[in-house]
Design an enzyme around this catalytic site. Structure first.
Site, PDB file in Angstrom:
ATOM      1  N   HIS A 120      13.280  19.449  23.713  1.00 33.47           N
ATOM      2  CA  HIS A 120      12.833  18.288  22.956  1.00 33.47           C
ATOM      3  C   HIS A 120      13.033  16.972  23.681  1.00 33.47           C
ATOM      4  O   HIS A 120      12.556  15.937  23.224  1.00 33.47           O
ATOM      5  CB  HIS A 120      13.596  18.233  21.635  1.00 33.47           C
ATOM      6  N   CYS A 121      13.759  16.974  24.810  1.00 33.63           N
ATOM      7  CA  CYS A 121      14.125  15.706  25.443  1.00 33.63           C
ATOM      8  C   CYS A 121      13.471  15.481  26.804  1.00 33.63           C
ATOM      9  O   CYS A 121      12.635  14.603  26.961  1.00 33.63           O
ATOM     10  CB  CYS A 121      15.648  15.625  25.603  1.00 33.63           C
ATOM     11  N   ILE A 122      13.849  16.275  27.786  1.00 36.52           N
ATOM     12  CA  ILE A 122      13.486  15.972  29.169  1.00 36.52           C
ATOM     13  C   ILE A 122      11.974  15.963  29.410  1.00 36.52           C
ATOM     14  O   ILE A 122      11.477  15.086  30.098  1.00 36.52           O
ATOM     15  CB  ILE A 122      14.212  16.931  30.134  1.00 36.52           C
TER      16      ILE A 122
ATOM     17  N   ASP B 117      10.643  12.712  26.372  1.00 32.14           N
ATOM     18  CA  ASP B 117      11.108  11.328  26.296  1.00 32.14           C
ATOM     19  C   ASP B 117      10.609  10.449  27.445  1.00 32.14           C
ATOM     20  O   ASP B 117      10.217   9.290  27.216  1.00 32.14           O
ATOM     21  CB  ASP B 117      12.643  11.295  26.244  1.00 32.14           C
TER      22      ASP B 117
END
Length: 439
Positions: free
Chosen positions: A264-266, A269
């Site tokens: 969900h991040c790298i 974002d």
């Protein structure tokens, strides 16, 4: 609500807190806050709410020792909350632009239920400016005023799914308010359950800090991945190089190569930041290059398989290929943006007959909408000519190695995690970043 009144409610444990979105972030946050406050968790997934309601323990006889945690699909249950946290998804669209539809929907649903003076905090990760430029105008649509009818802050989540150490309350919490009072209120609330809270000068600063954290990881992973490809061609063991560089007591941080990045991040974002930069007429060259390099690693992994098959006189087209490990990281069930899904797709496009397995996942769907069901590991390995280990769950590589050693047929095995032992019976083992593992 005045600052003093809010502080009194927080300090006495009488504040009521709402949490919108009960996924991998919202649920742990709600459970942590419920140790001190009455908490209402809201999610639009009715089945999820039913499961959570069934699993929720009854209120203890001594109410101050265990607070009630309630669940609902209705925003009406948030009417008398003193603070409401928004923990909804912030994915990307197919064109890799921010999809803030969940944030927008949550904001619009809150406008009809928030009490006068309620603190609203956006915990969902997004680009700097989302809290003030997207969420605040939505809350003001019905004539509500910041500082009078509601207070607003940003406090980006820092949860790493699957990681139990440090516990959530030990992870420093960043907060930034749309105004000074909002920042102070958010700081008070979080200090009641988090050991370390850092109040920043604005909500934009807290949003930017989360962007920096994940852009830093994306860029450094991409650097190691690019070097891995180069070192493979040079016959240099990237893992050995990383181990050597890690002995330096300063100025170096360890990052590992692999088949790409997921979760969900790298992968997401940095694209949020790139989008916001484009709105301002600027480029994020490092960010977009890092994304390109990390996406290429799935293709590179399949290229390594093809080359190894060629040395054995075989082709990818028509070969039976096993892709093992389908989640984006070890020991979780989350397959969002998992590199394994891109590997499956690339193998399919190359004509491979793909089978998949993951002890945590029953099935996955690739970008073209094709569903792959996780089959029997033993049967898949027996029938496959090529194998790619995409994720090394705890004990998974050892199980795979045992089955491969017992095989009577030689197989091409690509280890993208440097997790398999060098000796695998009749198998030809090729490691991503570890070219010495070639028979």
């Amino acid at each position: 609500m005045e600052l003093d009144a809010f502080e009194h409610l927080v300090k006495t444990g009488r504040a009521k807190v709402g949490v919108v979105g009960l996924g991998y972030v919202g649920l742990p946050v709600a459970q942590l806050l419920a140790k001190k406050f009455l908490v209402v968790g809201v999610d639009t997934d009715a089945e999820l709410i039913r499961r959570l309601a069934r699993a929720s323990p009854p209120r203890a006889a001594k109410g101050r020792e265990r607070r009630m945690l309630k669940f609902s699909t209705s925003y009406q249950s948030l009417r008398d909350c003193n603070a409401i946290l928004i923990d909804v998804p912030t994915p990307l669209t197919p064109s890799k632009e921010p999809d803030l539809s969940y944030v927008v929907a949550a904001g619009r649903s809150l406008t009809g239920v928030i009490s006068r003076g309620t603190l609203v905090v956006l915990e969902s990760t997004s680009y700097p400016g989302t809290t003030r430029q997207i969420l605040m105008p939505i809350l003001q649509e019905r004539g509500l005023l910041l500082g009078r009818d509601f207070h607003l802050a940003s406090s980006p989540e820092r949860i790493d799914p699957g990681r139990t150490r440090p516990p959530l309350e030990e992870i420093p919490k960043l907060v930034g308010g749309a105004d000074v009072t909002s920042g102070k209120m958010a700081e008070m609330l979080y200090k009641s359950v988090f050991r370390h809270v850092m109040r920043l000068s604005s909500c934009e600063c807290s949003e930017a800090a989360k962007m920096l954290e994940n852009v830093f990881r994306a860029v450094n992973i991409a650097l190691v991945n690019e070097l891995c490809v180069i070192y493979d061609r040079m016959g240099i063991n990237t893992w050995e190089v990383i181990d050597a560089a890690s002995t330096k007591p300063y100025g170096f941080m360890r990052f590992a190569p692999g088949p790409g990045v997921g979760g969900h991040c790298i992968p997401l974002d940095p694209m949020y930041l790139a989008y916001r930069a484009r709105q301002l007429g600027m480029e994020t060259r490092f960010v977009e290059l890092a994304s390109s390099v990390n996406e290429f690693m799935a293709v590179y992994t399949v290229n390594v398989l093809e080359s190894a098959l060629d040395t054995a006189g075989k082709q990818l087209r028509g070969s039976r290929i096993a892709v093992l490990g389908l989640t984006y990281k070890p020991d979780v069930r989350d397959t969002r943006e998992a590199p394994a899904l891109r590997i499956v797709r690339e193998c399919f496009l190359g004509g491979g007959r793909v089978a998949v397995h993951d002890p945590y996942v029953e099935s996955v769907v690739t970008s073209d909408g094709t569903m792959y069901k996780s089959g029997s590991l033993g049967r898949i390995l027996t029938e496959s000519e090529g194998v790619i280990l995409a994720v090394a769950h705890t004990g998974y590589a050892q199980t795979i190695a045992k089955l491969l050693r017992s095989s009577n047929e030689p197989k091409i095995v690509v280890d993208s995690q440097n997790a398999l032992p060098s000796r695998l019976g009749k198998c030809i083992l090729v490691g991503i970043g570890n070219p010495r593992q070639q028979a």
